[in-house]
Enzyme design. Structure first.
Site, PDB file in Angstrom:
ATOM      1  N   GLY A  46     -34.167 -29.253 -28.326  1.00 37.61           N
ATOM      2  CA  GLY A  46     -34.618 -28.094 -28.028  1.00 37.61           C
ATOM      3  C   GLY A  46     -33.632 -27.021 -28.121  1.00 37.61           C
ATOM      4  O   GLY A  46     -32.604 -26.978 -27.819  1.00 37.61           O
ATOM      5  N   GLN A  51     -29.762 -18.670 -26.316  1.00 39.26           N
ATOM      6  CA  GLN A  51     -28.636 -19.690 -26.297  1.00 39.26           C
ATOM      7  C   GLN A  51     -27.576 -19.399 -27.418  1.00 39.26           C
ATOM      8  O   GLN A  51     -26.496 -19.823 -27.474  1.00 39.26           O
ATOM      9  CB  GLN A  51     -29.083 -21.280 -26.469  1.00 39.26           C
ATOM     10  CG  GLN A  51     -29.844 -21.748 -25.163  1.00 39.26           C
ATOM     11  CD  GLN A  51     -30.126 -23.071 -25.304  1.00 39.26           C
ATOM     12  OE1 GLN A  51     -31.336 -23.372 -25.682  1.00 39.26           O
ATOM     13  NE2 GLN A  51     -29.444 -24.080 -24.725  1.00 39.26           N
ATOM     14  N   CYS A  91     -28.618 -29.945 -21.329  1.00 35.62           N
ATOM     15  CA  CYS A  91     -28.853 -28.617 -21.981  1.00 35.62           C
ATOM     16  C   CYS A  91     -27.520 -28.402 -23.049  1.00 35.62           C
ATOM     17  O   CYS A  91     -26.205 -28.765 -22.564  1.00 35.62           O
ATOM     18  CB  CYS A  91     -28.987 -27.469 -20.881  1.00 35.62           C
ATOM     19  SG  CYS A  91     -28.908 -25.901 -21.465  1.00 35.62           S
ATOM     20  N   LEU A  92     -28.075 -27.976 -24.159  1.00 34.53           N
ATOM     21  CA  LEU A  92     -26.929 -27.673 -25.022  1.00 34.53           C
ATOM     22  C   LEU A  92     -25.932 -26.572 -24.600  1.00 34.53           C
ATOM     23  O   LEU A  92     -24.759 -26.596 -25.025  1.00 34.53           O
ATOM     24  CB  LEU A  92     -27.365 -27.198 -26.261  1.00 34.53           C
ATOM     25  CG  LEU A  92     -28.312 -28.378 -27.183  1.00 34.53           C
ATOM     26  CD1 LEU A  92     -28.873 -27.765 -28.261  1.00 34.53           C
ATOM     27  CD2 LEU A  92     -27.463 -29.467 -27.298  1.00 34.53           C
ATOM     28  N   HIS A 133     -38.209 -25.926 -20.098  1.00 33.23           N
ATOM     29  CA  HIS A 133     -36.581 -25.656 -20.051  1.00 33.23           C
ATOM     30  C   HIS A 133     -36.488 -24.496 -21.014  1.00 33.23           C
ATOM     31  O   HIS A 133     -35.799 -23.571 -20.528  1.00 33.23           O
ATOM     32  CB  HIS A 133     -36.180 -26.884 -20.634  1.00 33.23           C
ATOM     33  CG  HIS A 133     -34.582 -26.999 -20.667  1.00 33.23           C
ATOM     34  ND1 HIS A 133     -33.720 -27.642 -19.890  1.00 33.23           N
ATOM     35  CD2 HIS A 133     -33.655 -26.264 -21.259  1.00 33.23           C
ATOM     36  CE1 HIS A 133     -32.359 -27.565 -20.134  1.00 33.23           C
ATOM     37  NE2 HIS A 133     -32.498 -26.599 -20.985  1.00 33.23           N
ATOM     38  N   GLU A 134     -36.876 -24.554 -22.211  1.00 35.51           N
ATOM     39  CA  GLU A 134     -36.709 -23.534 -23.183  1.00 35.51           C
ATOM     40  C   GLU A 134     -37.181 -22.190 -22.692  1.00 35.51           C
ATOM     41  O   GLU A 134     -36.733 -20.912 -22.903  1.00 35.51           O
ATOM     42  CB  GLU A 134     -37.152 -23.619 -24.696  1.00 35.51           C
ATOM     43  CG  GLU A 134     -36.802 -24.852 -25.272  1.00 35.51           C
ATOM     44  CD  GLU A 134     -35.176 -25.148 -25.183  1.00 35.51           C
ATOM     45  OE1 GLU A 134     -34.444 -23.842 -24.973  1.00 35.51           O
ATOM     46  OE2 GLU A 134     -34.600 -26.051 -25.358  1.00 35.51           O
ATOM     47  N   HIS A 137     -35.070 -20.716 -20.291  1.00 35.53           N
ATOM     48  CA  HIS A 137     -33.853 -19.963 -20.914  1.00 35.53           C
ATOM     49  C   HIS A 137     -34.100 -18.392 -21.500  1.00 35.53           C
ATOM     50  O   HIS A 137     -33.509 -17.671 -21.298  1.00 35.53           O
ATOM     51  CB  HIS A 137     -33.417 -20.590 -22.310  1.00 35.53           C
ATOM     52  CG  HIS A 137     -32.551 -21.723 -22.070  1.00 35.53           C
ATOM     53  ND1 HIS A 137     -31.160 -21.632 -21.543  1.00 35.53           N
ATOM     54  CD2 HIS A 137     -32.690 -23.107 -22.431  1.00 35.53           C
ATOM     55  CE1 HIS A 137     -30.568 -22.768 -21.417  1.00 35.53           C
ATOM     56  NE2 HIS A 137     -31.355 -23.684 -22.122  1.00 35.53           N
TER      57      HIS A 137
HETATM   58 ZN    ZN Z   1     -30.824 -25.675 -22.262  1.00 35.39          ZN
END
Ligand code: ZN
Length: 176
Positions: A46, A51, A91-92, A133-134, A137
């Site tokens: 995702g 991000q 998380c990226l 989660h997204e 963000h």
């Molecule tokens: Zn994330």
């Protein structure tokens, strides 16, 4: 498809609240394709526009094994949340960190798709976790915000040290 740079915690740009997309045009579709390419390359399951320092309410996800089920949501709005799911999330934007986070197990949501059509959908399990989660963000919220201040401080120190020493922190599991 361009590969975009993913911002990393504690970059203050990750705290910006994204604004709604007013018109779903080719610019937005290009953003979606770039987000998907960046997510697959990471690799992740995702990615939110926040991000990659684009502060529009757009997110992508693909939790399939073969990576052939891309999902793009524009202006997503979670309508209901049920049940409890505790997942070890990564998380990226917080490379190499995995912590247990409590989310709703089942959600319903409304969004626009890449053609600008209204969609309503439900999601369970990992997809529900990923979308929550997204959506966080897009509000400028990170999964580390659910942890204690002490833990968050430790993560911040660890990441800053790794960056200073130029140590790569690989994602040991799919991150979102
Ligand atoms: Zn994330």
């Amino acid at each position: 498809m361009a590969k975009l740079t993913i911002l990393e915690f504690p970059d203050p740009r990750l705290r910006r609240k994204a604004v709604a997309v007013e018109l779903v045009d080719d610019k937005i579709r290009t953003l979606i394709d770039d987000l998907l390419g960046t997510m697959y390359a990471a690799p992740g399951i995702g990615l939110a526009a926040t991000q990659v320092d684009v502060h529009l309410r757009v997110l992508v996800a693909d939790i399939s094994e073969d990576k052939l089920a891309p999902l793009a949501l524009i202006n997503p709005e979670i309508l209901s949340r049920d049940g409890v799911e505790i997942t070890e999330e990564g998380c990226l934007s917080v490379p190499g960190v995995y912590e247990k986070v409590e989310r709703a197990e089942h959600i319903t949501l409304r969004a626009l798709d890449r053609d600008g059509n209204n969609i309503e959908m439900e999601a369970n399990g990992l997809l529900a976790v990923c979308i929550q989660h997204e959506c966080d963000h897009l509000e400028g919220k990170l999964f580390v915000d659910y942890l204690s201040e002490l833990k968050r401080q430790r993560i911040r120190t660890r990441l800053q040290k790794a960056r200073r020493l130029d140590i790569d922190r690989p994602h040991k599991a799919p991150a979102i």
